[in-house]
Motif scaffolding. Structure first.
Motif, mmCIF file in Angstrom:
data_model
loop_
_atom_site.group_PDB
_atom_site.id
_atom_site.type_symbol
_atom_site.label_atom_id
_atom_site.label_comp_id
_atom_site.label_asym_id
_atom_site.label_seq_id
_atom_site.Cartn_x
_atom_site.Cartn_y
_atom_site.Cartn_z
ATOM 1 N N LYS A 83 -0.262 20.229 3.931
ATOM 2 C CA LYS A 83 -0.587 20.212 5.357
ATOM 3 C C LYS A 83 0.503 19.436 6.094
ATOM 4 O O LYS A 83 1.156 18.565 5.506
ATOM 5 C CB LYS A 83 -1.930 19.514 5.568
ATOM 6 N N PRO A 84 0.678 19.698 7.375
ATOM 7 C CA PRO A 84 1.684 18.939 8.136
ATOM 8 C C PRO A 84 1.468 17.421 8.041
ATOM 9 O O PRO A 84 2.452 16.673 8.029
ATOM 10 C CB PRO A 84 1.495 19.454 9.560
ATOM 11 N N GLU A 85 0.236 16.990 7.948
ATOM 12 C CA GLU A 85 -0.028 15.551 7.852
ATOM 13 C C GLU A 85 0.359 14.952 6.500
ATOM 14 O O GLU A 85 0.301 13.730 6.319
ATOM 15 C CB GLU A 85 -1.505 15.239 8.155
ATOM 16 N N ASP A 86 0.762 15.784 5.565
ATOM 17 C CA ASP A 86 1.297 15.281 4.292
ATOM 18 C C ASP A 86 2.774 14.910 4.405
ATOM 19 O O ASP A 86 3.354 14.375 3.457
ATOM 20 C CB ASP A 86 1.130 16.333 3.193
ATOM 21 N N THR A 87 3.378 15.213 5.528
ATOM 22 C CA THR A 87 4.790 14.894 5.733
ATOM 23 C C THR A 87 5.026 13.395 5.654
ATOM 24 O O THR A 87 4.355 12.609 6.334
ATOM 25 C CB THR A 87 5.255 15.427 7.104
ATOM 26 N N ALA A 88 5.955 12.998 4.794
ATOM 27 C CA ALA A 88 6.242 11.581 4.574
ATOM 28 C C ALA A 88 7.373 11.460 3.573
ATOM 29 O O ALA A 88 7.770 12.444 2.930
ATOM 30 C CB ALA A 88 5.010 10.851 4.036
ATOM 31 N N VAL A 89 7.869 10.248 3.424
ATOM 32 C CA VAL A 89 8.714 9.919 2.279
ATOM 33 C C VAL A 89 7.773 9.504 1.151
ATOM 34 O O VAL A 89 6.910 8.641 1.346
ATOM 35 C CB VAL A 89 9.707 8.800 2.613
ATOM 36 N N TYR A 90 7.959 10.124 0.010
ATOM 37 C CA TYR A 90 7.097 9.852 -1.146
ATOM 38 C C TYR A 90 7.853 8.965 -2.132
ATOM 39 O O TYR A 90 9.020 9.241 -2.459
ATOM 40 C CB TYR A 90 6.685 11.158 -1.824
ATOM 41 N N TYR A 91 7.168 7.934 -2.607
ATOM 42 C CA TYR A 91 7.747 6.966 -3.527
ATOM 43 C C TYR A 91 6.933 6.911 -4.812
ATOM 44 O O TYR A 91 5.703 6.904 -4.765
ATOM 45 C CB TYR A 91 7.724 5.558 -2.921
ATOM 46 N N CYS A 92 7.632 6.829 -5.937
ATOM 47 C CA CYS A 92 6.923 6.497 -7.155
ATOM 48 C C CYS A 92 7.110 5.007 -7.424
ATOM 49 O O CYS A 92 8.064 4.385 -6.942
ATOM 50 C CB CYS A 92 7.381 7.331 -8.336
ATOM 51 N N ALA A 93 6.172 4.463 -8.183
ATOM 52 C CA ALA A 93 6.187 3.029 -8.439
ATOM 53 C C ALA A 93 5.577 2.747 -9.803
ATOM 54 O O ALA A 93 4.749 3.519 -10.289
ATOM 55 C CB ALA A 93 5.395 2.298 -7.354
ATOM 56 N N ALA A 94 6.000 1.635 -10.403
ATOM 57 C CA ALA A 94 5.549 1.242 -11.731
ATOM 58 C C ALA A 94 4.737 -0.044 -11.667
ATOM 59 O O ALA A 94 5.176 -1.035 -11.074
ATOM 60 C CB ALA A 94 6.744 1.056 -12.665
ATOM 61 N N ASP A 95 3.563 0.016 -12.285
ATOM 62 C CA ASP A 95 2.688 -1.155 -12.406
ATOM 63 C C ASP A 95 2.756 -1.627 -13.843
ATOM 64 O O ASP A 95 2.156 -1.007 -14.731
ATOM 65 C CB ASP A 95 1.257 -0.768 -12.007
ATOM 66 N N LEU A 96 3.486 -2.709 -14.082
ATOM 67 C CA LEU A 96 3.723 -3.170 -15.445
ATOM 68 C C LEU A 96 2.483 -3.770 -16.094
ATOM 69 O O LEU A 96 2.470 -3.990 -17.306
ATOM 70 C CB LEU A 96 4.867 -4.191 -15.465
ATOM 71 N N ARG A 97 1.440 -4.006 -15.319
ATOM 72 C CA ARG A 97 0.207 -4.518 -15.921
ATOM 73 C C ARG A 97 -0.461 -3.449 -16.767
ATOM 74 O O ARG A 97 -1.255 -3.754 -17.647
ATOM 75 C CB ARG A 97 -0.754 -4.981 -14.830
ATOM 76 N N GLY A 98 -0.200 -2.158 -16.406
ATOM 77 C CA GLY A 98 -0.670 -1.076 -17.256
ATOM 78 C C GLY A 98 -1.901 -0.342 -16.797
ATOM 79 O O GLY A 98 -2.201 0.727 -17.328
ATOM 80 N N TRP A 99 -2.623 -0.865 -15.784
ATOM 81 C CA TRP A 99 -3.857 -0.160 -15.446
ATOM 82 C C TRP A 99 -3.863 0.485 -14.082
ATOM 83 O O TRP A 99 -4.795 1.176 -13.718
ATOM 84 C CB TRP A 99 -5.077 -1.090 -15.588
ATOM 85 N N GLY A 100 -2.812 0.332 -13.288
ATOM 86 C CA GLY A 100 -2.712 1.027 -12.022
ATOM 87 C C GLY A 100 -3.554 0.396 -10.931
ATOM 88 O O GLY A 100 -4.411 -0.437 -11.180
ATOM 89 N N SER A 101 -3.271 0.793 -9.713
ATOM 90 C CA SER A 101 -3.921 0.178 -8.554
ATOM 91 C C SER A 101 -3.678 1.048 -7.332
ATOM 92 O O SER A 101 -2.717 1.814 -7.279
ATOM 93 C CB SER A 101 -3.323 -1.207 -8.331
ATOM 94 N N ARG A 102 -4.532 0.885 -6.339
ATOM 95 C CA ARG A 102 -4.311 1.509 -5.041
ATOM 96 C C ARG A 102 -3.476 0.608 -4.117
ATOM 97 O O ARG A 102 -3.107 1.019 -3.025
ATOM 98 C CB ARG A 102 -5.645 1.809 -4.362
ATOM 99 N N ARG A 103 -3.231 -0.613 -4.539
ATOM 100 C CA ARG A 103 -2.537 -1.593 -3.702
ATOM 101 C C ARG A 103 -1.048 -1.581 -4.022
ATOM 102 O O ARG A 103 -0.653 -1.788 -5.165
ATOM 103 C CB ARG A 103 -3.109 -2.978 -3.926
#
Length: 120
Positions: A83-103
């Motif tokens: 959708k047009p509202e999906d327009t953005a710069v997309y970034y990947c990121a690594a959480d070294l703790r291993g369990w992931g987060s929304r923050r």
């Protein structure tokens, strides 16, 4: 240190699909969780998806799929029904703790970002 390089962004019409990839190097990839975030102009960077177990931002659930290939040290984001509202710069990121987060503050390493533009 972890280095992350995204690829796969571009321009697509509404309803179309794109597949982003993020190649990681520097540490044992399988030990950490990965996330995708996005940032539209004038807006805060926001969570999109994460994988250790998988979870998604509500507005992309059912349209986006996050996956990883530990043999290739790569995480993917398959985006459908864009959708047009999906327009953005997309970034990947690594959480070294291993369990992931929304923050975003829980992610120690970030890629440079890839632009996704969805035209109406």
């Amino acid at each position: 240190q972890v280095q992350l390089v995204e690829n796969g962004g571009g321009l697509v019409q509404a309803g179309g699909s794109l597949r982003l990839s993020c190649a990681a190097s520097g540490r044992t990839f399988s030990n950490y969780a990965m996330g995708w975030f996005r940032q539209a102009p004038g807006k805060e960077r926001e969570f999109v998806a994460a994988i250790s177990s998988t979870y998604y931002k509500d507005s992309v659930e059912g349209r986006y799929t996050i996956s990883r290939d530990n043999g290739k040290n790569t995480v993917y984001l398959e985006m459908n029904s864009l959708k047009p509202e999906d327009t953005a710069v997309y970034y990947c990121a690594a959480d070294l703790r291993g369990w992931g987060s929304r923050r975003r503050y829980d992610y120690a390493y970030w890629g440079q970002g890839t632009q996704v533009t969805v035209s109406s």
